[in-house]
Design an enzyme around this catalytic site. Structure first.
Site, short mmCIF file in Angstrom:
data_model
loop_
_atom_site.label_atom_id
_atom_site.label_comp_id
_atom_site.label_asym_id
_atom_site.label_seq_id
_atom_site.Cartn_x
_atom_site.Cartn_y
_atom_site.Cartn_z
N ASN A 28 0.86 -1.19 0.00
CA ASN A 28 0.00 0.00 0.00
C ASN A 28 0.90 1.25 0.00
O ASN A 28 0.77 2.12 0.85
CB ASN A 28 -0.96 -0.01 1.19
CG ASN A 28 -2.03 1.04 1.07
OD1 ASN A 28 -2.37 1.47 -0.04
ND2 ASN A 28 -2.56 1.48 2.18
N HIS A 33 7.18 5.74 1.32
CA HIS A 33 7.94 4.52 1.01
C HIS A 33 8.90 4.77 -0.17
O HIS A 33 10.04 4.31 -0.17
CB HIS A 33 7.00 3.38 0.59
CG HIS A 33 6.06 2.92 1.65
ND1 HIS A 33 4.71 3.18 1.61
CD2 HIS A 33 6.27 2.20 2.77
CE1 HIS A 33 4.12 2.64 2.66
NE2 HIS A 33 5.04 2.04 3.39
N ASP A 147 7.94 5.97 11.92
CA ASP A 147 7.82 4.94 12.96
C ASP A 147 9.09 5.01 13.80
O ASP A 147 9.98 4.15 13.72
CB ASP A 147 7.64 3.57 12.31
CG ASP A 147 6.35 3.50 11.51
OD1 ASP A 147 5.28 3.61 12.11
OD2 ASP A 147 6.42 3.39 10.27
N GLN A 150 10.00 2.21 16.19
CA GLN A 150 10.37 1.02 15.40
C GLN A 150 11.81 1.15 14.90
O GLN A 150 12.60 0.21 14.99
CB GLN A 150 9.40 0.86 14.22
CG GLN A 150 9.84 -0.17 13.19
CD GLN A 150 8.80 -0.42 12.12
OE1 GLN A 150 7.84 -1.13 12.35
NE2 GLN A 150 8.98 0.15 10.94
#
Ligand code: PAF
Length: 276
Positions: A28, A33, A147, A150
Protein backbone atom coordinates in the site's frame (compact mmCIF):
# COMPACT_ATOMS: atom_id res chain seq x y z
CA UNK A 1 12.29 -4.92 -11.73
CA UNK A 2 12.65 -8.59 -10.81
CA UNK A 3 9.89 -9.99 -8.63
CA UNK A 4 10.60 -13.04 -6.48
CA UNK A 5 8.13 -14.91 -4.32
CA UNK A 6 10.36 -17.68 -3.04
CA UNK A 7 13.60 -17.71 -1.10
CA UNK A 8 15.73 -19.89 -3.45
CA UNK A 9 14.93 -17.61 -6.42
CA UNK A 10 15.67 -14.49 -4.39
CA UNK A 11 18.96 -15.88 -3.04
CA UNK A 12 20.07 -17.12 -6.44
CA UNK A 13 19.54 -13.65 -7.93
CA UNK A 14 21.02 -11.67 -5.05
CA UNK A 15 24.09 -13.96 -4.96
CA UNK A 16 25.69 -11.87 -7.70
CA UNK A 17 25.60 -8.65 -5.64
CA UNK A 18 27.69 -7.60 -2.65
CA UNK A 19 25.85 -4.69 -1.05
CA UNK A 20 22.05 -4.98 -1.25
CA UNK A 21 20.23 -1.90 0.07
CA UNK A 22 16.87 -2.94 1.47
CA UNK A 23 13.51 -1.28 2.16
CA UNK A 24 11.01 -3.59 3.92
CA UNK A 25 7.34 -2.61 3.55
CA UNK A 26 3.84 -3.97 4.02
CA UNK A 27 2.75 -2.57 0.64
CA UNK A 28 0.00 0.00 0.00
CA UNK A 29 2.88 2.23 -0.97
CA UNK A 30 2.88 6.03 -0.86
CA UNK A 31 5.50 8.70 -1.47
CA UNK A 32 6.98 8.08 1.99
CA UNK A 33 7.94 4.52 1.01
CA UNK A 34 9.19 5.66 -2.39
CA UNK A 35 11.46 8.25 -0.83
CA UNK A 36 13.00 5.42 1.26
CA UNK A 37 13.62 3.47 -1.96
CA UNK A 38 15.25 6.54 -3.52
CA UNK A 39 17.35 7.02 -0.42
CA UNK A 40 18.42 3.35 -0.55
CA UNK A 41 19.49 3.39 -4.21
CA UNK A 42 22.92 5.05 -3.92
CA UNK A 43 23.69 3.06 -0.75
CA UNK A 44 24.03 -0.37 -2.40
CA UNK A 45 24.77 -2.22 -5.63
CA UNK A 46 21.18 -3.48 -5.85
CA UNK A 47 18.01 -1.98 -4.39
CA UNK A 48 15.60 -4.48 -2.86
CA UNK A 49 12.12 -3.83 -1.45
CA UNK A 50 9.83 -6.34 0.19
CA UNK A 51 6.07 -6.41 0.47
CA UNK A 52 4.72 -8.64 3.23
CA UNK A 53 1.75 -7.92 5.48
CA UNK A 54 3.07 -9.43 8.68
CA UNK A 55 0.33 -11.08 10.71
CA UNK A 56 2.65 -11.34 13.74
CA UNK A 57 2.63 -7.59 14.36
CA UNK A 58 -1.17 -7.18 14.42
CA UNK A 59 -3.29 -7.64 17.54
CA UNK A 60 -6.41 -9.79 17.06
CA UNK A 61 -8.74 -6.75 16.94
CA UNK A 62 -6.49 -4.81 14.51
CA UNK A 63 -6.72 -4.42 10.73
CA UNK A 64 -4.69 -7.38 9.41
CA UNK A 65 -7.55 -8.70 7.25
CA UNK A 66 -8.55 -5.30 5.89
CA UNK A 67 -5.03 -3.86 5.53
CA UNK A 68 -5.06 -2.55 1.93
CA UNK A 69 -3.36 -4.89 -0.55
CA UNK A 70 -2.61 -2.82 -3.66
CA UNK A 71 -0.27 -5.13 -5.56
CA UNK A 72 -0.48 -3.74 -9.11
CA UNK A 73 0.00 -0.09 -8.19
CA UNK A 74 2.73 -1.00 -5.65
CA UNK A 75 4.71 -2.76 -8.41
CA UNK A 76 4.31 0.20 -10.77
CA UNK A 77 5.44 2.66 -8.10
CA UNK A 78 8.48 0.60 -7.08
CA UNK A 79 9.54 0.16 -10.67
CA UNK A 80 9.20 3.92 -11.31
CA UNK A 81 11.20 4.66 -8.14
CA UNK A 82 14.09 2.59 -9.49
CA UNK A 83 13.73 -0.50 -7.30
CA UNK A 84 15.65 -3.45 -8.81
CA UNK A 85 14.21 -6.38 -6.89
CA UNK A 86 10.90 -6.94 -5.12
CA UNK A 87 10.64 -9.81 -2.65
CA UNK A 88 6.98 -10.61 -2.04
CA UNK A 89 6.68 -13.90 -0.19
CA UNK A 90 3.31 -15.29 0.84
CA UNK A 91 2.70 -16.40 4.42
CA UNK A 92 3.56 -20.05 3.69
CA UNK A 93 6.93 -18.99 2.29
CA UNK A 94 7.93 -16.73 5.17
CA UNK A 95 6.25 -18.75 7.90
CA UNK A 96 6.17 -22.36 6.56
CA UNK A 97 5.58 -23.56 10.11
CA UNK A 98 4.24 -21.60 13.11
CA UNK A 99 6.91 -19.01 13.97
CA UNK A 100 7.48 -20.08 17.56
CA UNK A 101 11.05 -18.78 17.63
CA UNK A 102 10.68 -15.02 18.02
CA UNK A 103 12.86 -12.00 18.62
CA UNK A 104 12.06 -10.31 21.95
CA UNK A 105 13.48 -6.81 21.73
CA UNK A 106 14.68 -4.75 24.68
CA UNK A 107 11.66 -4.24 26.93
CA UNK A 108 12.79 -0.81 28.24
CA UNK A 109 12.51 0.43 24.68
CA UNK A 110 9.49 -1.56 23.50
CA UNK A 111 7.10 -1.93 26.46
CA UNK A 112 6.44 1.81 26.33
CA UNK A 113 4.46 4.04 23.91
CA UNK A 114 3.50 1.88 20.87
CA UNK A 115 4.43 -1.30 22.71
CA UNK A 116 2.23 -0.34 25.66
CA UNK A 117 -0.81 0.26 23.48
CA UNK A 118 -0.03 -2.57 21.02
CA UNK A 119 1.43 -5.37 23.18
CA UNK A 120 3.50 -7.81 21.14
CA UNK A 121 3.79 -5.39 18.22
CA UNK A 122 7.57 -5.04 18.42
CA UNK A 123 8.08 -8.79 18.87
CA UNK A 124 6.20 -9.23 15.59
CA UNK A 125 8.14 -6.46 13.86
CA UNK A 126 11.57 -7.63 15.06
CA UNK A 127 10.81 -11.25 14.21
CA UNK A 128 9.79 -10.48 10.64
CA UNK A 129 12.57 -7.95 10.10
CA UNK A 130 15.17 -10.44 11.36
CA UNK A 131 13.73 -13.04 9.00
CA UNK A 132 13.65 -10.63 6.05
CA UNK A 133 17.24 -9.68 6.87
CA UNK A 134 18.31 -13.33 6.67
CA UNK A 135 16.47 -13.68 3.34
CA UNK A 136 17.84 -10.52 1.70
CA UNK A 137 21.15 -10.25 3.60
CA UNK A 138 21.32 -6.49 3.08
CA UNK A 139 24.35 -4.34 3.78
CA UNK A 140 22.06 -1.34 4.38
CA UNK A 141 18.40 -1.15 5.41
CA UNK A 142 16.26 1.99 5.32
CA UNK A 143 13.35 2.54 7.72
CA UNK A 144 11.15 5.63 7.99
CA UNK A 145 11.48 7.99 10.97
CA UNK A 146 7.69 8.22 10.96
CA UNK A 147 7.82 4.94 12.96
CA UNK A 148 10.39 6.43 15.32
CA UNK A 149 10.24 3.77 18.02
CA UNK A 150 10.37 1.02 15.40
CA UNK A 151 13.50 2.54 13.86
CA UNK A 152 15.18 2.75 17.28
CA UNK A 153 14.17 -0.82 18.11
CA UNK A 154 15.57 -2.19 14.85
CA UNK A 155 18.81 -0.23 15.36
CA UNK A 156 19.13 -1.70 18.85
CA UNK A 157 18.41 -5.25 17.60
CA UNK A 158 20.99 -4.92 14.82
CA UNK A 159 23.59 -3.66 17.30
CA UNK A 160 22.88 -6.35 19.90
CA UNK A 161 23.03 -9.21 17.40
CA UNK A 162 26.06 -7.64 15.65
CA UNK A 163 24.27 -7.87 12.30
CA UNK A 164 26.50 -6.44 9.54
CA UNK A 165 23.81 -3.99 8.44
CA UNK A 166 23.78 -0.18 8.45
CA UNK A 167 20.33 0.96 9.53
CA UNK A 168 19.47 4.30 7.94
CA UNK A 169 16.53 6.52 8.93
CA UNK A 170 14.45 8.22 6.25
CA UNK A 171 12.76 11.57 6.92
CA UNK A 172 8.97 11.57 7.28
CA UNK A 173 7.21 12.70 4.12
CA UNK A 174 4.23 15.00 4.67
CA UNK A 175 1.19 16.09 2.69
CA UNK A 176 0.95 19.81 1.88
CA UNK A 177 -1.00 20.54 5.07
CA UNK A 178 1.64 18.74 7.20
CA UNK A 179 -0.05 15.35 7.74
CA UNK A 180 2.58 12.59 7.85
CA UNK A 181 2.08 10.18 4.95
CA UNK A 182 0.85 6.79 6.15
CA UNK A 183 -0.86 3.80 4.59
CA UNK A 184 -3.60 4.18 7.18
CA UNK A 185 -4.48 7.74 6.00
CA UNK A 186 -6.53 5.97 3.33
CA UNK A 187 -9.00 4.92 6.05
CA UNK A 188 -9.94 8.56 6.79
CA UNK A 189 -13.21 10.08 5.59
CA UNK A 190 -13.00 13.46 3.83
CA UNK A 191 -13.85 15.31 7.05
CA UNK A 192 -11.38 13.22 9.07
CA UNK A 193 -8.68 13.83 6.47
CA UNK A 194 -9.13 17.59 6.91
CA UNK A 195 -8.90 17.18 10.69
CA UNK A 196 -5.97 14.73 10.66
CA UNK A 197 -3.28 17.43 10.41
CA UNK A 198 -4.12 18.43 14.01
CA UNK A 199 -1.94 15.59 15.30
CA UNK A 200 1.18 17.13 13.76
CA UNK A 201 -0.03 20.56 14.91
CA UNK A 202 -0.27 19.27 18.48
CA UNK A 203 3.32 17.96 18.26
CA UNK A 204 4.38 21.28 16.75
CA UNK A 205 2.82 23.17 19.67
CA UNK A 206 4.81 20.97 22.08
CA UNK A 207 8.01 21.73 20.16
CA UNK A 208 7.21 25.47 20.14
CA UNK A 209 6.70 25.47 23.91
CA UNK A 210 10.09 23.80 24.45
CA UNK A 211 11.83 26.21 22.08
CA UNK A 212 10.23 29.15 23.89
CA UNK A 213 11.84 27.91 27.11
CA UNK A 214 8.89 26.22 28.83
CA UNK A 215 10.36 23.46 31.03
CA UNK A 216 7.14 22.07 32.52
CA UNK A 217 7.01 19.01 30.28
CA UNK A 218 4.02 17.45 32.04
CA UNK A 219 1.96 20.62 31.48
CA UNK A 220 3.00 20.81 27.82
CA UNK A 221 1.96 17.17 27.30
CA UNK A 222 -1.35 17.71 29.13
CA UNK A 223 -2.18 20.76 26.97
CA UNK A 224 -1.52 18.81 23.77
CA UNK A 225 -3.69 15.90 24.99
CA UNK A 226 -6.47 18.34 25.85
CA UNK A 227 -6.17 20.12 22.51
CA UNK A 228 -6.83 16.88 20.61
CA UNK A 229 -9.42 15.52 23.02
CA UNK A 230 -11.47 18.72 22.73
CA UNK A 231 -11.51 18.28 18.96
CA UNK A 232 -12.98 14.77 19.30
CA UNK A 233 -9.79 12.70 19.08
CA UNK A 234 -8.94 9.86 21.44
CA UNK A 235 -5.22 10.28 22.09
CA UNK A 236 -3.19 7.32 23.40
CA UNK A 237 -0.17 9.48 24.20
CA UNK A 238 1.46 12.83 23.42
CA UNK A 239 4.81 12.90 25.16
CA UNK A 240 8.24 14.50 25.19
CA UNK A 241 11.04 11.96 25.41
CA UNK A 242 14.81 11.75 25.18
CA UNK A 243 15.90 11.01 21.64
CA UNK A 244 18.54 8.51 22.78
CA UNK A 245 16.26 5.97 24.50
CA UNK A 246 12.70 7.39 24.55
CA UNK A 247 12.76 7.65 28.35
CA UNK A 248 11.58 10.71 30.29
CA UNK A 249 14.14 13.52 29.99
CA UNK A 250 16.15 14.56 33.01
CA UNK A 251 18.09 17.57 31.77
CA UNK A 252 18.63 19.32 28.49
CA UNK A 253 19.03 16.25 26.27
CA UNK A 254 17.77 16.41 22.67
CA UNK A 255 14.06 15.65 22.65
CA UNK A 256 11.47 14.11 20.41
CA UNK A 257 7.72 14.71 20.68
CA UNK A 258 5.77 11.53 19.95
CA UNK A 259 2.05 11.10 19.55
CA UNK A 260 -0.55 8.45 18.78
CA UNK A 261 -4.26 9.20 18.62
CA UNK A 262 -7.42 7.76 17.21
CA UNK A 263 -9.59 9.83 14.89
CA UNK A 264 -12.84 7.94 14.45
CA UNK A 265 -11.69 4.37 13.91
CA UNK A 266 -8.28 5.27 12.47
CA UNK A 267 -5.20 5.30 14.70
CA UNK A 268 -2.51 7.73 13.53
CA UNK A 269 1.04 8.20 14.85
CA UNK A 270 3.55 10.96 14.27
CA UNK A 271 6.64 12.50 15.87
CA UNK A 272 8.85 15.57 15.71
CA UNK A 273 12.50 15.89 16.70
CA UNK A 274 13.06 19.08 18.70
CA UNK A 275 16.30 21.02 18.52
CA UNK A 276 16.82 23.38 21.42
O1 PAF B 1 7.00 -0.36 8.98
C1 PAF B 1 6.48 -1.33 8.39
O2 PAF B 1 5.90 -1.22 7.32
C2 PAF B 1 6.58 -2.70 9.04
O3 PAF B 1 6.51 -2.62 10.42
C3 PAF B 1 7.81 -3.50 8.59
C4 PAF B 1 9.10 -2.84 9.04
C5 PAF B 1 7.81 -3.66 7.09
C6 PAF B 1 7.78 -4.91 9.22
O4 PAF B 1 6.63 -5.61 8.84
Amino acid sequence: MHIFRTLPELREHLGRFHRPAFVPTMGNLHDGHLSLVQQARPLGDVTVASIFVNRLQFLPHEDFDTYPRTWASDCEKLEAAGCDVLFAPDEKTLYPEPQTCKVHPDSALTDILEGHFRPGFFIGVCTVVMKLFTCVQPRTAVFGKKDYQQLMTIRHMVRQFALPIDVVGGETQRAEDGLALSSRNGYLSEAERAEAVQLSKALQSMADAIREGDRDLAAIEARAMQMLTQRGWQPDYLVLRRRTDLQAPEGTEPLVALGAARLGTTRLIDNLEIDR
